[in-house]
Design an enzyme around this catalytic site. Structure first.
Site, PDB file in Angstrom:
ATOM      1  CB  SER A  30      -4.644  -8.190   2.103  1.00  0.00           C
ATOM      2  OG  SER A  30      -5.794  -7.741   1.493  1.00  0.00           O
ATOM      3  CG  HIS A  61      -3.515   0.152  -3.722  1.00  0.00           C
ATOM      4  ND1 HIS A  61      -3.577  -1.023  -3.018  1.00  0.00           N
ATOM      5  CD2 HIS A  61      -3.526   1.132  -2.800  1.00  0.00           C
ATOM      6  CE1 HIS A  61      -3.645  -0.764  -1.716  1.00  0.00           C
ATOM      7  NE2 HIS A  61      -3.616   0.541  -1.572  1.00  0.00           N
ATOM      8  CG  HIS A  83     -10.944  -6.668  -3.391  1.00  0.00           C
ATOM      9  ND1 HIS A  83      -9.755  -5.988  -3.529  1.00  0.00           N
ATOM     10  CD2 HIS A  83     -10.659  -7.809  -2.700  1.00  0.00           C
ATOM     11  CE1 HIS A  83      -8.790  -6.700  -2.955  1.00  0.00           C
ATOM     12  NE2 HIS A  83      -9.296  -7.794  -2.445  1.00  0.00           N
ATOM     13  CE1 TYR A  85     -12.194  -3.217  -0.974  1.00  0.00           C
ATOM     14  CE2 TYR A  85     -12.557  -5.554  -0.593  1.00  0.00           C
ATOM     15  CZ  TYR A  85     -11.707  -4.467  -0.675  1.00  0.00           C
ATOM     16  OH  TYR A  85     -10.371  -4.640  -0.478  1.00  0.00           O
ATOM     17  CD  GLU A  86     -10.560  -2.422  -5.169  1.00  0.00           C
ATOM     18  OE1 GLU A  86      -9.669  -1.625  -5.501  1.00  0.00           O
ATOM     19  OE2 GLU A  86     -10.502  -3.640  -5.407  1.00  0.00           O
ATOM     20  CB  ALA A 113      -5.679 -11.317   4.341  1.00  0.00           C
ATOM     21  CG  MET A 211     -14.282  -8.621   2.371  1.00  0.00           C
ATOM     22  SD  MET A 211     -13.968  -6.911   2.796  1.00  0.00           S
ATOM     23  CE  MET A 211     -14.233  -6.952   4.582  1.00  0.00           C
ATOM     24  CB  SER A 212     -10.746 -11.767  -2.404  1.00  0.00           C
ATOM     25  OG  SER A 212     -10.034 -12.646  -1.560  1.00  0.00           O
ATOM     26  CG  ASN A 235      -9.120 -10.950  11.307  1.00  0.00           C
ATOM     27  OD1 ASN A 235      -8.659 -10.857  10.156  1.00  0.00           O
ATOM     28  ND2 ASN A 235     -10.404 -11.125  11.531  1.00  0.00           N
ATOM     29  CG  HIS A 248      -7.130  -2.483   6.010  1.00  0.00           C
ATOM     30  ND1 HIS A 248      -7.288  -3.691   5.354  1.00  0.00           N
ATOM     31  CD2 HIS A 248      -6.290  -1.754   5.230  1.00  0.00           C
ATOM     32  CE1 HIS A 248      -6.568  -3.687   4.243  1.00  0.00           C
ATOM     33  NE2 HIS A 248      -5.954  -2.517   4.145  1.00  0.00           N
TER      34      HIS A 248
HETATM   35  N1  HPA Z   1     -13.570 -10.573   7.504  1.00  0.00           N
HETATM   36  C1  HPA Z   1     -13.598 -10.288   6.191  1.00  0.00           C
HETATM   37  N2  HPA Z   1     -12.500 -10.123   5.457  1.00  0.00           N
HETATM   38  C2  HPA Z   1     -11.317 -10.260   6.075  1.00  0.00           C
HETATM   39  C3  HPA Z   1     -11.214 -10.537   7.447  1.00  0.00           C
HETATM   40  C4  HPA Z   1     -12.414 -10.699   8.193  1.00  0.00           C
HETATM   41  O1  HPA Z   1     -12.412 -10.975   9.413  1.00  0.00           O
HETATM   42  N3  HPA Z   1      -9.889 -10.603   7.746  1.00  0.00           N
HETATM   43  C5  HPA Z   1      -9.217 -10.358   6.584  1.00  0.00           C
HETATM   44  N4  HPA Z   1     -10.080 -10.152   5.580  1.00  0.00           N
END
Ligand code: HPA
Length: 274
Positions: A30, A61, A83, A85-86, A113, A211-212, A235, A248
């Site tokens: 990402s 996308h 992903h 989740y999609e 990310a 998530m990947s 984060n 996001h």
């Molecule tokens: N959790 C899950 N997926 C993520 C996060 C997170 O804190 N940050 C970026 N992708």
């Protein structure tokens, strides 16, 4: 169609555009896809022109396979990733990476990310993935195994390549920053974690969460590629930061901020692989 036939068909579609053989496959997380735009003499093949590559499920996308050179190394990169989740199946999630290895890539540089769990991780840090914990409940190797692609039971004791991790370390040092290290926890998403879940991930040794990556790495390992994984910490994981919510937008903004350093790091690593 068997997986091998699907890979052959997809490779044929790519080779209709170029017969260059990549050495390194790049999966860009990402906010980090811009790296593919820095490849030289690039040939861009839209996913819709490649049989078997699942189309991105989110409108707007665009997905491309980009073949190009960087630091004298032939690379192939996925611009756009699928992903779980999609709503993609595990097989669909890993097909692009399997294709890049089938096209000849021996090395996989996989990035994401991620939220930082480890106490030493700050927003903007780049973390070498030393190992992974697959909490998706899924595995791309379920179903009949093709022994020509890889073994039925794949060894995962040293999944992430130590030598490649060393190259990342050295490149970061040359660029004047220190790489962090940690275990990547792969979850299904798309909801972010609860603070209780993050406390659990701390207990089991998690360093970053996202998530990947975990399924792609299993598929790459199955096919015998050497893997380097890097998390860009966008984060603090849920409940660990000062912020009361996680969005996001925050993740994307922080990934964009780390992009320059990240592009330099990948360049440095590729120069060492040349
Ligand atoms: N959790 C899950 N997926 C993520 C996060 C997170 O804190 N940050 C970026 N992708």
């Amino acid at each position: 169609m068997t997986l091998r036939d699907a890979l052959r068909a997809a490779a044929e579609d790519v080779r209709a555009h170029t017969d260059r053989v990549p050495k390194v496959a790049l999966v860009l997380g990402s906010g980090l896809g811009a790296f593919a735009d820095t490849l030289e003499d690039a040939v861009v093949v839209p996913y819709e022109q490649i049989r078997g590559i699942p189309q991105a499920k989110v409108a707007g996308h665009a997905g491309n396979l980009v073949i190009g050179r960087k630091e004298g190394v032939e690379c192939v990169a996925m611009q756009g990733r699928n992903h779980l989740y999609e709503g993609h199946s595990p097989d669909d999630v890993v097909f692009g990476l399997r294709l890049m290895i089938h096209l000849g890539a021996e090395y996989v540089l996989i990035t994401n990310a991620a939220g930082g769990i480890g106490a030493d991780l700050e927003v903007g840090d780049l973390m070498v993935i030393t190992d992974q914990i697959n909490l998706t409940g899924q595995n791309p190797l379920i179903g009949p195994n093709d022994d020509e692609l890889g073994p039925r039971f794949v060894d995962m004791t040293q999944t992430y390549d130590l030598e490649l991790a060393g190259l990342a370390e050295k490149s970061a040092e040359e660029l004047g920053f220190a790489m962090k290290h940690g275990v990547y926890v792969g979850v299904l998403g798309p909801s972010y974690e609860t603070p209780a879940e993050i406390r659990y991930f701390q207990q089991i040794g998690g360093g970053s969460v996202g998530m990947s990556t975990v399924l792609e790495v299993i598929a790459a390992r199955h096919m015998g590629a050497r893997i380097l994984g890097i998390s860009c910490i966008t984060n603090k994981a849920s409940g660990l930061g000062d912020e009361e919510t996680l969005t996001h937008e925050e993740v994307q903004e922080n990934a964009a901020e780390a992009r320059g350093r990240f592009v330099s790091l990948l360049g440095g690593i590729l120069a060492k692989l040349a």
